[in-house]
Design an enzyme around this catalytic site. Structure first.
Site, PDB file in Angstrom:
ATOM      1  N   GLU A 293       1.271  -1.265   0.328  1.00 43.59           N
ATOM      2  CA  GLU A 293       0.024  -0.272  -0.465  1.00 43.59           C
ATOM      3  C   GLU A 293       0.881   1.312   0.113  1.00 43.59           C
ATOM      4  O   GLU A 293       0.717   2.040   0.748  1.00 43.59           O
ATOM      5  CB  GLU A 293      -1.118  -0.034   1.171  1.00 43.59           C
ATOM      6  CG  GLU A 293      -1.562  -0.839   0.814  1.00 43.59           C
ATOM      7  CD  GLU A 293      -3.372  -0.910   2.027  1.00 43.59           C
ATOM      8  OE1 GLU A 293      -2.538  -0.867   3.510  1.00 43.59           O
ATOM      9  OE2 GLU A 293      -4.281  -1.660   1.991  1.00 43.59           O
ATOM     10  N   ASP A 367      -8.220  -8.855   3.585  1.00 44.50           N
ATOM     11  CA  ASP A 367      -8.101  -7.721   4.417  1.00 44.50           C
ATOM     12  C   ASP A 367      -9.253  -8.388   5.958  1.00 44.50           C
ATOM     13  O   ASP A 367      -9.808  -6.945   5.767  1.00 44.50           O
ATOM     14  CB  ASP A 367      -8.471  -6.458   4.173  1.00 44.50           C
ATOM     15  CG  ASP A 367      -7.390  -5.272   4.390  1.00 44.50           C
ATOM     16  OD1 ASP A 367      -7.110  -5.775   5.617  1.00 44.50           O
ATOM     17  OD2 ASP A 367      -7.821  -4.087   4.548  1.00 44.50           O
ATOM     18  N   GLU A 395     -12.421  -2.457  12.301  1.00 44.51           N
ATOM     19  CA  GLU A 395     -12.671  -1.273  10.613  1.00 44.51           C
ATOM     20  C   GLU A 395     -14.070  -2.241  10.122  1.00 44.51           C
ATOM     21  O   GLU A 395     -14.676  -0.914   9.125  1.00 44.51           O
ATOM     22  CB  GLU A 395     -11.099  -2.245  10.104  1.00 44.51           C
ATOM     23  CG  GLU A 395     -10.550  -1.411   8.830  1.00 44.51           C
ATOM     24  CD  GLU A 395      -9.731  -1.473   8.201  1.00 44.51           C
ATOM     25  OE1 GLU A 395      -8.820  -1.794   8.802  1.00 44.51           O
ATOM     26  OE2 GLU A 395      -9.730  -0.959   7.258  1.00 44.51           O
TER      27      GLU A 395
HETATM   28  C1  BDP Z   1      -5.845  -2.412   5.662  1.00 48.07           C
HETATM   29  C2  BDP Z   1      -6.871  -0.926   6.842  1.00 48.07           C
HETATM   30  C3  BDP Z   1      -5.198   0.368   6.738  1.00 48.07           C
HETATM   31  C4  BDP Z   1      -4.088  -0.484   7.069  1.00 48.07           C
HETATM   32  C5  BDP Z   1      -3.946  -1.908   6.408  1.00 48.07           C
HETATM   33  C6  BDP Z   1      -3.048  -2.549   7.189  1.00 48.07           C
HETATM   34  O1  BDP Z   1      -7.822  -0.268   6.089  1.00 48.07           O
HETATM   35  O2  BDP Z   1      -5.950   1.164   6.872  1.00 48.07           O
HETATM   36  O3  BDP Z   1      -2.919  -0.138   7.444  1.00 48.07           O
HETATM   37  O4  BDP Z   1      -4.673  -2.937   6.540  1.00 48.07           O
HETATM   38  O5  BDP Z   1      -2.741  -3.549   7.834  1.00 48.07           O
HETATM   39  O6  BDP Z   1      -6.912  -3.113   6.715  1.00 48.07           O
HETATM   40  O7  BDP Z   1      -1.756  -2.070   6.342  1.00 48.07           O
END
Ligand code: BDP
Length: 705
Positions: A293, A367, A395
């Site tokens: 990401e 996720d 989340e």
């Molecule tokens: C996702 C989240 C994000 C996190 C990412 C992670 O939306 O905010 O940074 O995972 O785990 O679920 O790195």
């Protein structure tokens, strides 16, 4: 006048009595007088044979707890001598009392009219002290108390996604607990209560900052702040870890590169690790999100995750600290299936990681979805210790408004069978090291991590019932064989009420809450990890910089049907599982309904094992899921007299909101999917009052800044 003042004082105390701050460590006076008397007879003194900061925490906690539960001060003595009728804490590396215990385990027995808590280490004694208090808080008999417990996983950790600016990524209970601007000079007493709560569950590590890490945390200024936290946590057996920004050598160090094979970069990290240890001698280690990401990582220099992790491990070599490297990765490849990404990137590296490295894997391949199959990495990296990462913060589970008790979600993953060494090779056994024997692999460790749901809200978690999720995570990290039911029951009794009918009702409500949520939110294996706030229903969202950040990428609705084909006719992600798992999931007839749309593109009209067609089953789930929130409200209303009024009102309000939002989710999905399925809403359900356009508009407004 005096009486009036006394009344006022009592009233203010009452007003503060149940604001949720005390969590499950309430220690309210036991009203049942015979029981209280029996406990008091067995707790006339506390004896500890070796003063140390951790043991002192155990003694202090026992004193606090007993004072509250019994309404009297219990004296502390150095040695029990010939005295009986007390609690004796003993720490000894060997001997009959500690036989069969691991380093942090404890044994509590009744001997010569004393209650003896034995352990090999001070930390074990601390956990034993909390276990004894739990025993009393939950009303268990004291006369023949006999408890032996060993943690099954060595590193039981919270991950805080907290930023230096005070905000928490995906945090829904206020801002960060860490008052960075005041530290290290001002140390909030709350840090100690945080440590107590964690220690009471056996949590022994905390990563204090976000995985999307700010390099600031590695500056001397911030290390002093972190050291001040570490000083508070240390007497509770909790080590501090830091998330690190992989490109820190460039950003902070002014180097030209952060290439993990560059000698200057390696030196920079070695120096940094030395510096950290000057502030925090027992530093736990690093947690790293790299090449994920948009975060920097070794691949920016043509290196692998193993190169990156091993470089940090080399820097950590002189110390006991570890490197926890996250496997949450997925590339922006329009043709790829994100489901397969972590397995594809990590399995070729099996065997290449330094023994100081643990790879931390999210429970599912995508996720933290409301329901996901287990990650196919578990069982497929036999030479690398894999830790598991759960998300406690909600989340994807309705933030702090929806009540979703997560133990069943955690357990579903932990109990899933990978079949890697034949039947019974559950994810839990991969994680606790028993499948691959990580335990014998030298300095390597076993790990369970939970992304924390705590924040600066007075009650820590926003929704008072979400405290149960922090609790459940900690209890399962200690012992993954505990049942969701037992944990819910225990938590309810320690936190909310001891009235038996109410305990039963609340436990039942908690146990059902996750399936109810899944039904109105993502039934039958739908998922919704599309980009954004991760709250508003927008299954129509089809526009983003990358396809796997759209909703349509995941559900694949079309005129034929719904779901992501991950069989050999589709992405074949199923090939990443063992044949025993694959065979069951590959066939739409045998694939369990909760996972169906994770693996199959199913025609709208196909009859399912429930006897309904896909379309009718979906509608049934969306409608009954939302209706069940009404049931939750009714159940909660029934416990009114058994719980604190303010807490009752707080949860009632949240359940009202949850119902409104469950209808919102239901209507959004049903009206949107109907444009593909082209079928009426089946009886007895009524079609939504609003139109798809109405729902879309409400979502657009929700998403406005
Ligand atoms: C996702 C989240 C994000 C996190 C990412 C992670 O939306 O905010 O940074 O995972 O785990 O679920 O790195």
């Amino acid at each position: 006048m005096y009486r009036l003042l006394l009344c006022l004082l009592l009233l203010t105390q009452l007003a503060h009595a149940d604001d949720g701050y005390r969590l499950w460590l309430k220690y309210d006076l036991i009203n049942d007088i015979p029981r209280r008397t029996a406990y008091a007879r067995s707790a006339q003194f506390i004896a500890a044979n070796k003063p140390s900061p951790v043991l002192q925490s155990a003694v202090t906690e026992l004193q606090t707890g007993l004072q509250g539960l019994l309404g009297k001060a219990v004296p502390v003595v150095a040695q029990s001598g010939s005295r009986t009728g007390g609690i004796v804490l003993t720490v000894a590396p060997s001997g009959a009392d500690v036989q069969g215990l691991n380093d942090e385990g404890y044994r509590i027995v009744r001997r010569q009219n004393n209650i003896v808590i034995s352990a090999k280490t001070d930390a074990g004694a601390l956990y034993g002290a909390f276990a004894l208090l739990r025993h009393l808080q939950t009303g268990q008999p004291i006369d023949q108390v006999s408890l032996t417990s060993n943690p099954k996983v060595k590193l039981r950790m919270l991950n805080h996604w907290d930023n230096p600016n005070g905000a928490i990524e995906r945090g829904y209970a206020g801002g960060t607990l860490w008052k960075w601007y005041e530290l290290p000079e001002t140390v909030d007493p709350r840090y100690r209560d945080y440590a107590r709560a964690n220690a009471s569950l056996g949590i022994n590590g905390t990563v204090v900052n976000n995985v999307n890490a700010s390099p600031r945390l590695l500056t001397g200024e911030y290390l002093q702040k972190v050291a001040a936290l570490a000083n508070v946590f240390r007497p509770y057996g909790i080590k501090v870890y830091l998330s690190v920004y992989f490109a820190a050598p460039k950003t902070l160090g002014g180097l030209k590169t952060s290439d993990p094979l560059d000698p200057q970069v390696r030196q920079w990290w070695a120096d940094k690790v030395n510096e950290i240890h000057r502030y925090i001698p027992d530093f736990g280690g690093f947690l790293v999100k790299a090449n994920s990401e948009g975060e920097p990582g070794p691949q920016d220099y043509g290196r692998t995750h193993a190169d990156g992790a091993n470089m940090l491990a080399a820097a950590m070599k002189p110390y006991s600290g570890l490197v926890i490297w996250r496997a949450f990765v997925y590339k922006a490849d329009p043709k790829a299936d994100r489901f397969k990404a972590a397995h594809e990137e990590f399995t070729p590296l099996d065997g290449q990681f330094d023994p100081k490295v643990i790879v931390q894997v999210k429970n599912g391949p995508i996720d933290f979805q409301p329901r996901e199959p287990f990650s196919p990495l578990f069982g497929n990296m036999p030479k690398t210790p894999l830790g598991i990462e759960f998300q406690i913060t909600q989340e994807y589970l309705g933030f702090a408004t929806h009540t979703v008790y997560e133990a069943p979600l955690f357990k579903e993953c932990l109990e899933a069978d990978t079949y890697v060494n034949g039947k019974g090779s559950t994810v839990a056994k991969v994680v606790d090291g028993s499948v691959h024997g990580y335990r014998n692999a030298g300095p390597t460790q076993t790990l369970m991590a939970g992304v924390a749901n705590t924040g600066s809200d007075r009650n820590w978690t926003g929704n008072p019932l979400a405290q149960a999720n922090w609790y459940a995570f900690g209890r399962l990290a200690w012992d993954h064989t505990l049942s969701s039911d037992a944990i819910a029951n225990e938590w309810t009794r320690m936190t909310l009420t001891s009235e038996p009918q109410a305990v039963k009702r609340i436990t039942n409500l908690l146990l059902k809450s996750r399936d109810i949520y899944v039904d109105y939110n993502t039934p039958l294996g739908l998922s919704r990890p599309w980009t954004g706030v991760h709250f508003a229903p927008e299954p129509w969202q089809n526009n983003s910089s990358r396809p796997d950040w759209t909703a349509v990428y995941y559900h694949r609705a079309d005129s034929v049907g719904l779901g992501f084909d991950r069989t050999p006719t589709g992405s074949n992600a199923l090939a990443q599982y063992r044949p025993e798992v694959r065979r069951q999931w590959e066939n739409p007839e045998t694939c369990p309904l909760p996972y169906l749309l994770w693996f199959h593109h199913v025609p709208w009209t196909k009859p399912l094992s429930s006897g309904r067609t896909l379309w009718n089953e979906l509608c049934t789930r969306f409608y009954t899921g939302a209706d069940s929130v009404q049931w939750m409200r009714r159940e909660w209303a029934q416990v009114k007299s058994a719980v604190d009024p303010a807490l009752f009102a707080d949860v009632s309000g949240r359940l009202d909101t949850q119902y409104k939002e469950a209808l919102w989710w239901r209507d959004a999905w049903v009206l949107y999917l109907q444009t593909f399925a082209r079928q009426p809403i089946p009886a007895p359900f009524k079609k939504p009052d609003r139109t798809l356009t109405d729902v879309k508009k409400s979502v657009d407004i929700y998403l406005l800044r």
